[in-house]
Scaffold this motif. Structure first.
Motif, PDB file in Angstrom:
ATOM      1  N   GLN A 110       0.826  -1.208   0.000  1.00 20.91           N
ATOM      2  CA  GLN A 110       0.000   0.000   0.000  1.00 20.91           C
ATOM      3  C   GLN A 110       0.864   1.264   0.000  1.00 20.91           C
ATOM      4  O   GLN A 110       0.818   2.074   0.931  1.00 20.91           O
ATOM      5  CB  GLN A 110      -0.943  -0.002   1.191  1.00 20.91           C
ATOM      6  CG  GLN A 110      -1.896  -1.180   1.217  1.00 20.91           C
ATOM      7  CD  GLN A 110      -2.802  -1.189   2.427  1.00 20.91           C
ATOM      8  OE1 GLN A 110      -2.607  -0.429   3.376  1.00 20.91           O
ATOM      9  NE2 GLN A 110      -3.802  -2.050   2.419  1.00 20.91           N
ATOM     10  N   PRO A 111       1.692   1.436  -1.030  1.00 17.67           N
ATOM     11  CA  PRO A 111       2.607   2.583  -1.032  1.00 17.67           C
ATOM     12  C   PRO A 111       1.894   3.925  -1.064  1.00 17.67           C
ATOM     13  O   PRO A 111       2.361   4.897  -0.450  1.00 17.67           O
ATOM     14  CB  PRO A 111       3.452   2.364  -2.298  1.00 17.67           C
ATOM     15  CG  PRO A 111       2.608   1.485  -3.172  1.00 17.67           C
ATOM     16  CD  PRO A 111       1.829   0.610  -2.244  1.00 17.67           C
ATOM     17  N   VAL A 112       0.750   4.012  -1.753  1.00 17.38           N
ATOM     18  CA  VAL A 112       0.050   5.296  -1.834  1.00 17.38           C
ATOM     19  C   VAL A 112      -0.453   5.712  -0.457  1.00 17.38           C
ATOM     20  O   VAL A 112      -0.259   6.858  -0.016  1.00 17.38           O
ATOM     21  CB  VAL A 112      -1.111   5.196  -2.842  1.00 17.38           C
ATOM     22  CG1 VAL A 112      -1.909   6.497  -2.855  1.00 17.38           C
ATOM     23  CG2 VAL A 112      -0.584   4.888  -4.239  1.00 17.38           C
ATOM     24  N   ARG A 113      -1.102   4.792   0.241  1.00 19.60           N
ATOM     25  CA  ARG A 113      -1.620   5.122   1.569  1.00 19.60           C
ATOM     26  C   ARG A 113      -0.496   5.486   2.535  1.00 19.60           C
ATOM     27  O   ARG A 113      -0.598   6.460   3.299  1.00 19.60           O
ATOM     28  CB  ARG A 113      -2.420   3.948   2.121  1.00 19.60           C
ATOM     29  CG  ARG A 113      -3.711   3.682   1.389  1.00 19.60           C
ATOM     30  CD  ARG A 113      -4.495   2.587   2.085  1.00 19.60           C
ATOM     31  NE  ARG A 113      -5.774   2.324   1.419  1.00 19.60           N
ATOM     32  CZ  ARG A 113      -6.688   1.465   1.854  1.00 19.60           C
ATOM     33  NH1 ARG A 113      -6.448   0.755   2.952  1.00 19.60           N
ATOM     34  NH2 ARG A 113      -7.813   1.295   1.199  1.00 19.60           N
ATOM     35  N   ASN A 114       0.585   4.718   2.492  1.00 21.99           N
ATOM     36  CA  ASN A 114       1.672   4.974   3.427  1.00 21.99           C
ATOM     37  C   ASN A 114       2.380   6.285   3.130  1.00 21.99           C
ATOM     38  O   ASN A 114       2.742   7.028   4.045  1.00 21.99           O
ATOM     39  CB  ASN A 114       2.674   3.821   3.408  1.00 21.99           C
ATOM     40  CG  ASN A 114       2.138   2.579   4.090  1.00 21.99           C
ATOM     41  OD1 ASN A 114       1.524   2.656   5.147  1.00 21.99           O
ATOM     42  ND2 ASN A 114       2.349   1.420   3.483  1.00 21.99           N
ATOM     43  N   LEU A 115       2.581   6.603   1.856  1.00 24.00           N
ATOM     44  CA  LEU A 115       3.235   7.868   1.509  1.00 24.00           C
ATOM     45  C   LEU A 115       2.360   9.054   1.900  1.00 24.00           C
ATOM     46  O   LEU A 115       2.861  10.069   2.413  1.00 24.00           O
ATOM     47  CB  LEU A 115       3.556   7.898   0.016  1.00 24.00           C
ATOM     48  CG  LEU A 115       4.672   6.951  -0.447  1.00 24.00           C
ATOM     49  CD1 LEU A 115       4.827   7.023  -1.961  1.00 24.00           C
ATOM     50  CD2 LEU A 115       5.991   7.308   0.234  1.00 24.00           C
ATOM     51  N   VAL A 120       1.239  13.482   5.753  1.00 26.94           N
ATOM     52  CA  VAL A 120       0.371  14.123   6.747  1.00 26.94           C
ATOM     53  C   VAL A 120       1.068  14.204   8.095  1.00 26.94           C
ATOM     54  O   VAL A 120       0.996  15.225   8.798  1.00 26.94           O
ATOM     55  CB  VAL A 120      -0.961  13.356   6.857  1.00 26.94           C
ATOM     56  CG1 VAL A 120      -1.782  13.864   8.034  1.00 26.94           C
ATOM     57  CG2 VAL A 120      -1.760  13.494   5.571  1.00 26.94           C
ATOM     58  N   ALA A 121       1.774  13.144   8.485  1.00 25.57           N
ATOM     59  CA  ALA A 121       2.409  13.106   9.805  1.00 25.57           C
ATOM     60  C   ALA A 121       3.606  14.031   9.913  1.00 25.57           C
ATOM     61  O   ALA A 121       3.934  14.494  11.012  1.00 25.57           O
ATOM     62  CB  ALA A 121       2.833  11.677  10.140  1.00 25.57           C
ATOM     63  N   GLY A 199     -11.096   3.852   7.399  1.00 26.27           N
ATOM     64  CA  GLY A 199     -10.532   4.177   8.695  1.00 26.27           C
ATOM     65  C   GLY A 199      -9.042   4.448   8.683  1.00 26.27           C
ATOM     66  O   GLY A 199      -8.510   5.090   9.599  1.00 26.27           O
ATOM     67  N   TRP A 200      -8.334   3.999   7.618  1.00 25.38           N
ATOM     68  CA  TRP A 200      -6.901   4.252   7.551  1.00 25.38           C
ATOM     69  C   TRP A 200      -6.585   5.737   7.462  1.00 25.38           C
ATOM     70  O   TRP A 200      -5.460   6.163   7.773  1.00 25.38           O
ATOM     71  CB  TRP A 200      -6.305   3.524   6.343  1.00 25.38           C
ATOM     72  CG  TRP A 200      -6.767   4.074   5.013  1.00 25.38           C
ATOM     73  CD1 TRP A 200      -7.850   3.672   4.294  1.00 25.38           C
ATOM     74  CD2 TRP A 200      -6.146   5.114   4.270  1.00 25.38           C
ATOM     75  NE1 TRP A 200      -7.963   4.392   3.145  1.00 25.38           N
ATOM     76  CE2 TRP A 200      -6.919   5.293   3.101  1.00 25.38           C
ATOM     77  CE3 TRP A 200      -5.038   5.925   4.465  1.00 25.38           C
ATOM     78  CZ2 TRP A 200      -6.597   6.240   2.137  1.00 25.38           C
ATOM     79  CZ3 TRP A 200      -4.708   6.875   3.504  1.00 25.38           C
ATOM     80  CH2 TRP A 200      -5.487   7.022   2.354  1.00 25.38           C
ATOM     81  N   ILE A 201      -7.572   6.549   7.055  1.00 24.36           N
ATOM     82  CA  ILE A 201      -7.341   7.997   6.961  1.00 24.36           C
ATOM     83  C   ILE A 201      -6.984   8.570   8.329  1.00 24.36           C
ATOM     84  O   ILE A 201      -6.247   9.552   8.435  1.00 24.36           O
ATOM     85  CB  ILE A 201      -8.597   8.682   6.383  1.00 24.36           C
ATOM     86  CG1 ILE A 201      -8.862   8.180   4.959  1.00 24.36           C
ATOM     87  CG2 ILE A 201      -8.462  10.185   6.395  1.00 24.36           C
ATOM     88  CD1 ILE A 201     -10.155   8.699   4.364  1.00 24.36           C
ATOM     89  N   ARG A 204      -3.781   5.378  10.079  1.00 29.93           N
ATOM     90  CA  ARG A 204      -2.462   5.262   9.455  1.00 29.93           C
ATOM     91  C   ARG A 204      -1.583   6.484   9.727  1.00 29.93           C
ATOM     92  O   ARG A 204      -0.419   6.323  10.115  1.00 29.93           O
ATOM     93  CB  ARG A 204      -2.628   5.016   7.955  1.00 29.93           C
ATOM     94  CG  ARG A 204      -1.389   4.532   7.231  1.00 29.93           C
ATOM     95  CD  ARG A 204      -1.029   3.122   7.646  1.00 29.93           C
ATOM     96  NE  ARG A 204      -2.066   2.174   7.307  1.00 29.93           N
ATOM     97  CZ  ARG A 204      -2.171   1.547   6.133  1.00 29.93           C
ATOM     98  NH1 ARG A 204      -1.306   1.795   5.169  1.00 29.93           N
ATOM     99  NH2 ARG A 204      -3.120   0.656   5.929  1.00 29.93           N
ATOM    100  N   PRO A 205      -2.057   7.730   9.568  1.00 24.80           N
ATOM    101  CA  PRO A 205      -1.201   8.867   9.932  1.00 24.80           C
ATOM    102  C   PRO A 205      -0.819   8.880  11.411  1.00 24.80           C
ATOM    103  O   PRO A 205       0.296   9.287  11.764  1.00 24.80           O
ATOM    104  CB  PRO A 205      -2.061  10.077   9.567  1.00 24.80           C
ATOM    105  CG  PRO A 205      -2.992   9.593   8.519  1.00 24.80           C
ATOM    106  CD  PRO A 205      -3.295   8.182   8.894  1.00 24.80           C
ATOM    107  N   ALA A 206      -1.753   8.430  12.284  1.00 26.89           N
ATOM    108  CA  ALA A 206      -1.417   8.398  13.714  1.00 26.89           C
ATOM    109  C   ALA A 206      -0.293   7.406  13.988  1.00 26.89           C
ATOM    110  O   ALA A 206       0.629   7.694  14.775  1.00 26.89           O
ATOM    111  CB  ALA A 206      -2.661   8.046  14.521  1.00 26.89           C
TER     112      ALA A 206
END
Length: 229
Positions: A110-115, A120-121, A199-201, A204-206
């Motif tokens: 999931q490179p898009v979500r992680n990037l 964001v973080a 919910g990853w929105i 995942r950043p947290a």
């Protein structure tokens, strides 16, 4: 009639001819490859107490002590190699078999979500800082549990004040009652969002903020230890 015990010949047993019994094995003799580690070692041994055979002599031109050490090292090495081979075979048998002929599925990372979560973080400002820097500063000031208990304490304090305000008469009680209903509606919405596929929105950043914050604190500690800055 001749006695049965007075027979003569090549087949006569030792106990009939007056001979003594063959000496029993008493231990390893010194040239034995495993004599150094044998608890039954004896210089007067004529046979090996383990195998019953006479061990081969030491190689010509080599001192007995050196031959003993070399033979013992070879025996230990062979034993360790066999043991490691058995362990490796057992691990290979229990390991999951890989899929032959299938392409690597990089989408599982999931490179898009992680990037996006990392951006964001680390880049989105939150009260003149970023989420990762806030986690690092919180850990530096209050310890590893500060990023968790500081927001939790603020939420509990706010909800507790609103809950108690509902008991007040007049306008204050009415306002706190409306605020309580708004908080309850917002909380239920956040729970549904976190449990949904989107919910990853939030999560995942947290998670990335927490991990990068710990790395920042570790880098600061290493930089201070190495440079004194």
């Amino acid at each position: 009639m001749a006695s049965l015990n007075n027979t003569t010949g090549a087949d006569e047993p030792w106990w009939a001819s007056g001979q003594t019994a063959e000496p029993s094995p008493v231990g390893c003799w010194s040239p034995c490859p495993v004599a150094a580690g044998c608890p039954l070692r004896a210089e007067s041994a004529v046979r090996c107490a383990v195998t019953g055979d006479q061990p081969p002599p030491a190689p010509p031109g080599m001192a007995p002590d050196l031959a003993e050490a070399v033979s013992h090292d070879v025996a230990v090495a062979v034993t360790e190699a066999v043991s490691l081979a058995e362990v490796a075979a057992a691990v290979a048998d229990r390991a999951p078999s890989r899929d032959d002929g299938n392409d690597v599925d990089w989408g599982r990372l999931q490179p898009v979500r992680n990037l996006l979560s990392i951006a964001v973080a680390t880049l989105v400002p939150v009260n003149h800082t970023t989420a990762a820097l806030w986690v690092a500063d919180s850990i530096s000031r209050g310890g590893i549990t500060a990023p968790v208990f500081a927001p939790l304490g603020a939420v509990l304090a706010g909800t507790g004040a609103v809950l108690l305000g509902r008991l007040a008469p007049g306008v204050i009680g009415l306002v706190c009652d409306l605020a309580w209903k708004a908080l309850a509606c917002t909380g239920r919405g956040l729970v549904r969002l976190v449990r949904s596929p989107r919910g990853w929105i939030i999560t995942r950043p947290a998670l990335w903020a927490a991990g990068i914050g710990v790395l920042i604190v570790s880098w600061r500690a290493a930089n201070h230890f190495l440079t004194g800055a």
